[in-house]
Design an enzyme around this catalytic site. Structure first.
Site, short mmCIF file in Angstrom:
data_model
loop_
_atom_site.label_atom_id
_atom_site.label_comp_id
_atom_site.label_asym_id
_atom_site.label_seq_id
_atom_site.Cartn_x
_atom_site.Cartn_y
_atom_site.Cartn_z
N PHE A 149 46.53 -40.30 23.23
CA PHE A 149 47.21 -39.99 24.31
C PHE A 149 46.82 -40.78 24.94
CE2 PHE A 149 42.61 -40.21 25.61
CZ PHE A 149 42.69 -40.84 26.46
N CYS A 281 42.27 -49.58 23.76
CA CYS A 281 41.50 -49.13 22.72
C CYS A 281 40.99 -50.68 22.73
CB CYS A 281 42.47 -49.11 21.41
SG CYS A 281 43.85 -50.35 21.12
P1 NAD Z 1 42.94 -38.21 18.59
O1 NAD Z 1 42.07 -39.13 17.54
O2 NAD Z 1 42.44 -37.17 19.04
O3 NAD Z 1 44.00 -38.23 19.08
C1 NAD Z 1 45.26 -38.89 18.29
C2 NAD Z 1 46.43 -37.42 17.46
O4 NAD Z 1 45.26 -37.12 16.64
C3 NAD Z 1 46.67 -37.30 18.41
O5 NAD Z 1 47.85 -36.83 17.79
C4 NAD Z 1 46.14 -36.01 18.08
O6 NAD Z 1 47.42 -34.55 18.42
C5 NAD Z 1 46.09 -35.93 16.62
N1 NAD Z 1 44.83 -35.42 16.53
C6 NAD Z 1 43.21 -35.54 16.94
N2 NAD Z 1 42.31 -34.81 16.34
C7 NAD Z 1 42.44 -34.52 14.49
C8 NAD Z 1 41.91 -33.75 13.34
N3 NAD Z 1 40.82 -33.76 13.33
N4 NAD Z 1 43.10 -33.82 12.94
C9 NAD Z 1 44.31 -34.72 12.55
N5 NAD Z 1 44.42 -34.74 13.81
C10 NAD Z 1 44.36 -35.23 15.08
O7 NAD Z 1 42.15 -39.67 19.59
P2 NAD Z 1 43.24 -39.76 21.31
O8 NAD Z 1 41.62 -39.52 22.25
O9 NAD Z 1 44.32 -39.22 21.37
O10 NAD Z 1 43.41 -41.40 21.69
C11 NAD Z 1 42.13 -41.99 21.85
C12 NAD Z 1 41.35 -42.65 20.85
O11 NAD Z 1 42.33 -43.51 20.04
C13 NAD Z 1 40.25 -43.90 20.92
O12 NAD Z 1 39.30 -44.05 20.17
C14 NAD Z 1 41.46 -44.91 21.11
O13 NAD Z 1 40.19 -46.30 20.82
C15 NAD Z 1 42.01 -45.02 20.07
N6 NAD Z 1 43.15 -46.54 19.83
C16 NAD Z 1 43.57 -47.01 19.23
C17 NAD Z 1 44.46 -48.00 19.33
C18 NAD Z 1 44.19 -49.65 17.89
O14 NAD Z 1 44.97 -50.02 17.54
N7 NAD Z 1 43.28 -48.91 16.84
C19 NAD Z 1 45.09 -47.76 19.91
C20 NAD Z 1 45.15 -46.50 21.06
C21 NAD Z 1 44.18 -46.32 20.32
#
Ligand code: NAD
Length: 497
Positions: A149, A281
């Site tokens: 998100f 992140c």
């Molecule tokens: P999230 O893991 O909850 O969701 C990411 C995506 O995965 C979404 O499209 C969601 O629909 C899907 N998803 C969620 N739960 C799932 C599951 N159990 N099984 C399969 N798909 C699933 O992450 P978020 O809350 O949207 O974003 C924040 C997180 O992303 C933080 O941990 C942040 O550090 C990380 N992030 C990392 C980077 C990087 O480059 N390393 C960059 C941006 C964000």
């Protein structure tokens, strides 16, 4: 209430049996629209359309792809304000921050514009008598991007620009919390002349992701999100024979040595901890003070933090918006409360933050917690909120050991005027992206982005040269034009001499 549709083959589609998910405005707490959640039938429809588009696009000339990329670059640049406003409305970040994310996404499109250079294979003449060898980089087919998100424009651009430049069809499953920016990107791709279906958008939650990651017609998964999901998708996708890169969460430490300029370090810590309400992140989550710098630094950080303006994106004075959801607000609040109960000092306490006229918004004020120890939840968890923890250590070695013991390894920074200490730090930290007097060291697009340890699963980093490598497979051709007069049967294993 309006329901946001999928974009499949250039059409807005909602399947007859699709579910619905709510979209909230985090600044008001009000639900403003729904988004369709694809059921199995709609997922199959989207993948089938992507398969059709991939077959055609793989045959497109490099010059035709370059033309589309250049057009798309111009359109993203001219729609930057609109993209930033769409992000601000659903994510909550202020528009200036949204513009920053568009700019960093645009860099990746610019890198992809050089696809003619990046996709050049290699050639070796006369490797054996009369034998030449060449290599080419072929597209994979249908590649899926699953995005978080917190960067609804930048992260899809990290993936899509390179994937499409390489000749693949890209199927985006954006975060269900702020999916509208993905559709605006789809509009811009279409206006740029990209054939329908090469950039499809499919909405939904984990159920859709589970189906995509095991789908027979999906060749690769590029994922960015939290660590547990990244690890699970990497394990599942690779078990199903797919190429997977899965970037996870982070806990970024900023070390401040005693010789650092305290004002410079305080400016950097506050900017990197509280920009986008800490929902980055690469946000700085922990300042590690190598004593005796602690007291002066915490004082300088606290006084700057107290002056920050929290508010909705519609307020031009606001520097920091709300958190993404009510649940996430409660999670951050609990971590701060537990830290205080465990003996930490709340130098700035953002828990009671309230914005006039937006009392139901998910606003959490910037918070500085001093005296944090490694046993506290606020240290152990990825907070992903405007909370800066301060850990005090006695030596440089202790600071490095602290970072290296952390399961995450996304980003880190050191603030110092000692070049030798900085160089030793760069050599010793087990972290993928390091800043020397740079608190958020996100590499430019001509390098690749990626953490170590629990911050990345897979062998490829994101975008840049690794992006082109991830989205292609190499074919090597060995060629000979033999003279029939000298041809003979030879059962020996072919030798090059
Ligand atoms: P999230 O893991 O909850 O969701 C990411 C995506 O995965 C979404 O499209 C969601 O629909 C899907 N998803 C969620 N739960 C799932 C599951 N159990 N099984 C399969 N798909 C699933 O992450 P978020 O809350 O949207 O974003 C924040 C997180 O992303 C933080 O941990 C942040 O550090 C990380 N992030 C990392 C980077 C990087 O480059 N390393 C960059 C941006 C964000």
């Amino acid at each position: 209430m309006h329901t946001i549709a999928h974009r499949i083959g250039g059409h807005d589609v909602i399947g007859p049996h699709d579910g619905r998910g709510p979209i909230f405005n985090p600044a008001t707490g009000e639900q403003e629209r729904n988004v369709a959640f694809a059921n199995a039938e709609t997922v199959n429809l989207a993948v089938a359309d992507s398969v059709r588009a991939a077959a055609l696009w793989a045959k497109s000339s490099l010059s035709a792809r370059t033309e589309v990329l250049f057009q798309f670059r111009a359109l993203v640049a001219s729609h930057a304000q609109q993209l930033a406003e769409v992000v601000a409305n659903e994510h909550g970040k202020v528009v200036a921050d949204g513009l920053g994310e568009v700019a960093r996404g645009l860099e990746n499109v610019e890198f992809a514009c050089g696809l003619g250079e990046h996709l050049k294979g290699s050639f070796a003449h006369e490797v054996a008598t009369g034998v030449d060898v060449s290599s080419l980089h072929a597209p994979l087919g249908v590649v899926v991007g699953i995005t978080p998100f917190n960067f609804p424009v930048m992260v899809p651009l990290w993936m899509a620009a390179n994937a499409i430049a390489c000749g693949n069809a890209f199927l985006l499953k954006p975060s269900e919390k702020d999916p509208s920016a993905a559709l605006l990107l789809a509009d811009l791709w279409e206006q740029a002349g990209l054939p329908a279906g090469v950039f499809n958008v499919l909405h939904g939650d984990r159920t859709v992701v589970e189906q995509l990651v095991t789908h027979d017609d999906v060749a690769a998964i590029s994922f960015v999100g939290s660590t547990p999901v990244a690890k699970h998708l990497y394990e599942t996708g690779t078990r199903y024979g797919k190429r997977v890169q899965a970037l996870g969460g982070a806990k970024n430490h900023m070390v401040v040595l005693a010789d650092a300029d305290v004002d410079v370090a305080a400016d950097a810590a506050v900017s990197a901890a509280f920009g986008s309400s800490g929902e980055r992140c690469m946000a700085i989550s922990v300042v590690v003070c190598v004593e005796p710098v602690g007291d002066a630094l915490v004082e300088a950080i606290a006084s700057r933090t107290q002056q920050l303006v929290v508010g909705p994106a519609s307020d031009p004075a606001a520097q920091m918006g709300p958190l993404i959801s009510r649940e996430h607000h409660a999670f951050v609040d609990n971590l701060v409360t537990d830290a205080a109960k465990s003996g930490a000092t709340l130098r700035v306490d953002g828990r009671t933050c309230s914005v006039a006229g937006h009392e139901d918004g998910y606003f959490f004020g910037p918070t500085v917690v001093d005296g944090v120890t490694t046993t506290m939840g606020v240290y152990q968890r990825e907070v992903f909120g405007p909370v800066l923890s301060v850990v005090r250590v006695a030596t440089f070695d202790e600071a490095v050991a602290l970072i290296n013991a952390n399961p995450y390894g996304n980003g880190t920074a050191i603030f110092t005027r000692d070049g030798g200490a900085a160089r030793t730090f760069v050599n010793r930290v087990t972290v993928g992206m390091v800043g020397v007097n740079v608190p958020i060291p996100v590499p430019v697009a001509s390098f690749s982005f990626g953490g170590w340890k629990d911050s990345l699963f897979g062998s490829h980093h994101m975008y840049g040269p690794d992006g082109f490598s991830f989205f292609t497979r190499t074919k090597v051709t060995t060629t000979r034009w033999p003279d029939p007069a000298t041809s003979s049967v030879d059962l020996g294993f072919p030798r090059t001499r």
